[in-house]
Design a protein around this motif. Structure first.
Motif, short mmCIF file in Angstrom:
data_model
loop_
_atom_site.label_atom_id
_atom_site.label_comp_id
_atom_site.label_asym_id
_atom_site.label_seq_id
_atom_site.Cartn_x
_atom_site.Cartn_y
_atom_site.Cartn_z
N HIS B 384 40.80 33.61 36.05
CA HIS B 384 40.16 34.58 36.92
C HIS B 384 39.41 33.83 38.24
O HIS B 384 39.19 32.42 37.86
N TYR B 447 43.20 43.02 40.95
CA TYR B 447 42.37 41.72 41.22
C TYR B 447 40.85 42.11 41.26
O TYR B 447 40.45 43.18 41.97
N GLY B 452 40.94 38.34 37.86
CA GLY B 452 42.14 37.65 38.75
C GLY B 452 41.60 36.96 39.82
O GLY B 452 40.22 36.64 39.93
N ASP B 456 46.67 35.92 42.92
CA ASP B 456 46.95 35.82 41.61
C ASP B 456 47.96 34.75 41.01
O ASP B 456 48.75 34.08 41.83
#
Lengths: 567, 567
Positions: B384, B447, B452, B456
């Motif tokens: 992430h 997201y 994320g 991504d």
């Protein structure tokens, strides 16, 4: 070729870096009115809450990096104040000195973003009222919180006795992403948090019955939610704290106020230059990100995009699309035929360990557009195999075309955030590629007991939806049961907790031997907890000559509808 | 219509339940040779390790449930021992009494599964050697472990002094799913665990350089891995413990041995009935799950399936496909035209908090088939947003058609299991729907900073791959650099840790001003840590008239290749 890019955060920065990779010779000037380029505005609520500890970690790429790595003339504290389209020049103002210079361009890219909407309410400029848009905003909130803490700690030391510290209060105006994320962070920072939300539910893109589940989750975690009520004004109370005056006449005391009722595309420069702005209030662009002036492009939160599912113009302030739009504008400026495919609006918000996420169109939007060629299913699968510890239910709504089974949208919420993320991300991918519910039936996602089930929630959604479309499971929904015979196939023990008035109870295992008790001249709507046993019962009834429908989502969706409807 | 289903776990149970829903009047007999139907065999390693505490939670559906809810004549401890295809009868043996009865059928479904392969090695039947296939297997291992613990605890009580408990040792023979999952569980149970794996790397479906990363993760968590070595035999040592004799001549003492070198389709009944078995050793079926006898169907681990990508026959023992095949067989028996689309082989294994996952074809398989129309990219994105705490790298390999960009396969590994799951699940969905790397560029996954990045890993993979296919980033791989000029664009400080002999170092920020130092008559292969800066440098070089390629995966993939190659 000289290209000026106005705005140096997501869309602008992506455009600048991509353009340099495609064109080593172009002269690229990127101006940003704030002090930082390419900063992580999605991280700001977490910087407020000290989850992100240092300001520097929010600064993804520096002015120096753009200069050194990409040979881009990057200028912070530099605002574009006017465009002369006939001369192809931009006036740039140094925000520190006020000096204005004029730069010519061959191509201009606008990526000004969408500032927080801040209506001129009485008292809105009082100290202690903040929005969360830039790094300096977040820093100011941190300092304000810090100061309050120091003050209380000082009091305690001075009196020399253990004081019961009064819990500080925060009011968050607005129940969208930023509002809710900041609310969570303020709870973690020890505040008593109230969220005022003028619409009837939080998170506008969700349908009410799904938003309602998130509201319950927020409340269980200590957030006080006030729906259907907004801020009318602000006052400084006698003791120095703030008072939020609501539209309803109620007042809410506050040590800090976060104003987050949404963003509005920044179209000031575009409008003054005579560039077309759409009916939704964003800069209008074609699929090449070109505005009404063929030498001017626009990307990011300031533009209107085509909704991927409905094809309608839409405003979507998301970092992912902004980045891809910046990239596409660069491609087109460099002579390539890249096209933006539209925005699905895929989103996720993580709060208190859980998450709500969605992709594609909501039922609400389909209703607004008068589109009736859709059906929906609700299901409540486990995040992973029920026999492995820690499984938590996901509440999933999937919307699809009645005529051809194409996936139109999906919404999910659950206490296992990554499990929600996985399903909506997979569904987003299916939606992008034109997948149908029949494709979802056959999907092969990752499965091990910690991560899913042999029939993944995505398969399960496909199977339920395909059962409906193939006519194996005629569906009805709560609110459509008027005058119908309701048949509850749960065990009597389950009815003690909650039952539907007037419903006949025949537990599923007894159904085949008790068919004689049911009428053949009425439509029977079958109920159970989640609609799984109701589906089995519907199959038994249909094959025995009865007219039957499964009540979608069963008792689980009834409870939610009731709460969502009562608000 | 009378349908007999042989095997009552994943495929058989799904078939039986689905068939009842489609045909209320059919007579359905489901027989299972073991004591339980529909049990969770994927959970067995976790029951061994006491992560799953109670045996009952492994029993997903009972014999009684099949009888009561689905009116299915469900018989456990009942083995099908012979099929007479001309008379359309099956001989069923009660495994408790030995009594054999003959049942007629209109349609027969074989779902016998694939038992663990157990070659006749010397000593393989000694007490303390187990496999992990059924609930009784797992129960026996638990009891064996328990007994050992009780013995040691008793010793301690008897002597009255605090003994240093010797750590018990487990040897796991086989480094596939079951072997590695059981190894993890035995580590958690306090064992010193050694895994013997005859092939050169664990998890056969992975490519070696990705498997190698998992091997490192296992070793860092205390598993001793012995590759290229298998079991030759077993002995009981003087002190009552076991000794595993390896093919290499080494010996490994063990308090418990888990034998998990893989499964083999159970084709005994099919072969004796004269039904076609394919060259991979599984029952051969068509897309309707029909065997060479039109009235006999087969599903699950015992059949050969078409590989979704290569179209070749393949053996895939996975619960998800087995369930879907059972469903399709039921559809076809009920007169529908359902078809199985083939198996992608999507899999995930979670070990020590991390995970390895894959979908589609491996490079190894493409090489075996002589398919050269593919390219691969390696990347190392964060799970992430890097600015949000807890981000961990994902090692991702994506394989795609060179000619049209179609996704062929993907493999990933990382310490954040759900983040690996999310990406491979999304890529599996893209692969299923015929997605290309150009589609991945535009993918809109969920997201938020915890889940994320605005770009991504899936987008990033698409962008890198599309850069290769569009010719923006000519690629080379480690092992193809012979005679080329290597240009390392990292900062000198990074070279201190690790550098490539003979490589010229020009840090990226200096490249534009030092182009004169590079030759125009040689192919330059550009290196950095992850290949991102190398790509930027490649763009600079190409546009300035040099011949340049980016070394895929940079130093990060070089390190892994070196280890994988050295084994």
């Amino acid at each position: 070729m000289k290209v000026i890019i106005v705005g140096g955060v997501a869309g602008g920065a992506s455009c600048a870096a991509r353009l340099r990779r495609l064109d080593e010779k172009a002269e690229i000037v990127m101006v940003e009115r704030g002090p930082y380029v390419s900063y992580a505005n999605c991280g700001l609520p977490y910087y407020v809450g000290d989850v992100i500890k240092t300001e520097s970690s929010l600064l993804v790429a520096s002015e120096a990096m753009f200069r050194n790595m990409f040979a881009i003339d990057c200028r912070t504290n530099c605002e574009a104040v006017a465009v002369d389209r006939s001369k192809k020049t931009v006036d740039l103002r140094d925000t520190k000195t006020g000096a204005v210079t004029t730069e010519s361009y061959d191509k201009l890219v606008l990526s000004p973003g969408a500032p927080s909407f801040r209506p001129p309410l009485p008292g809105i400029d009082l100290p202690g009222i903040f929005h969360v848009r830039t790094v300096p905003d977040a820093r100011a909130i941190r300092e304000w919180i810090e100061k309050g803490t120091a003050f209380l700690a000082g009091m305690s030391n001075y009196t020399g006795i253990q004081m019961v510290k009064p819990k500080r209060r925060a009011v968050v105006v607005g129940g969208g992403f930023i509002g809710l994320e900041t609310a969570e962070n303020l709870v973690h920072a020890g505040f008593e948090v109230t969220v005022l939300q003028k619409p009837p539910h939080v998170l506008g893109p969700l349908d009410p019955e799904i938003a309602c589940l998130l509201e319950g989750h927020l409340q269980r975690n200590g957030v006080q939610l006030v729906l259907n009520d907004g801020a009318a004004g602000f006052k400084q109370a006698a003791n120095g704290t703030l008072e939020v005056q609501a539209l309803s006449g109620k007042t809410f005391p506050a040590d800090v106020v976060i104003f987050a009722i949404g963003v509005r595309p920044d179209t000031t420069l575009a409008k003054s230059a005579g560039i077309e702005v759409g009916e939704r209030g964003g800069i209008r662009v074609d699929e090449h990100m070109r505005t009404s002036d063929p030498d001017i492009f626009a990307v990011g939160d300031a533009i209107e995009v085509k909704d991927f599912v409905t094809g309608r113009w839409s405003l979507v302030a998301l970092a992912g699309p902004a980045n891809r739009q910046g990239r596409i504008a660069a491609d087109v400026i460099a002579g390539r035929d890249s096209r933006y495919r539209g925005t699905q609006g895929t989103s996720i918000i993580g709060v208190f360990g859980g998450a709500a996420a969605w992709t594609g169109v909501s039922e609400k939007t389909l209703n607004r557009l008068g589109d009736t060629d859709y059906e929906k299913v609700y299901l409540f699968p486990n995040s992973h195999a029920g026999y492995y510890p820690g499984a938590k239910p996901i509440h999933l709504k999937v919307i699809f075309r009645k005529s051809d089974g194409r996936l139109l949208g999906a919404q999910a919420i659950g206490e296992d955030g990554p499990a929600v993320d996985k399903r909506i991300s997979a569904l987003a991918m299916a939606l992008q590629l034109g997948g149908t519910v029949y494709d979802l039936e056959e999907a092969e996602l990752c499965y091990a007991p910690q991560f899913g089930s042999a029939k993944d929630p995505v398969n399960f959604a496909g199977m339920v939806a395909a059962n409906v479309l193939r006519g194996d499971m005629p569906l009805s929904h709560w609110g459509e049961t008027e005058g119908r015979l309701l048949l509850d196939v749960r065990d009597p023990a389950e009815l003690v907790l909650e039952s539907v008035p007037g419903a006949v109870n025949i537990p599923l295992p007894q159904l085949r031997s008790r068919l004689g008790e049911l009428p053949r001249d009425r439509e029977i709507h079958v109920i159970c907890r989640s609609a799984q046993r109701a589906y089995y019962a519907t199959r038994v009834l249909l094959q025995n000559g009865f007219t039957a429908r499964t009540l979608g989502g069963g008792m689980l969706s009834r409870a939610v509808k009731a709460v969502a409807g009562a608000k």
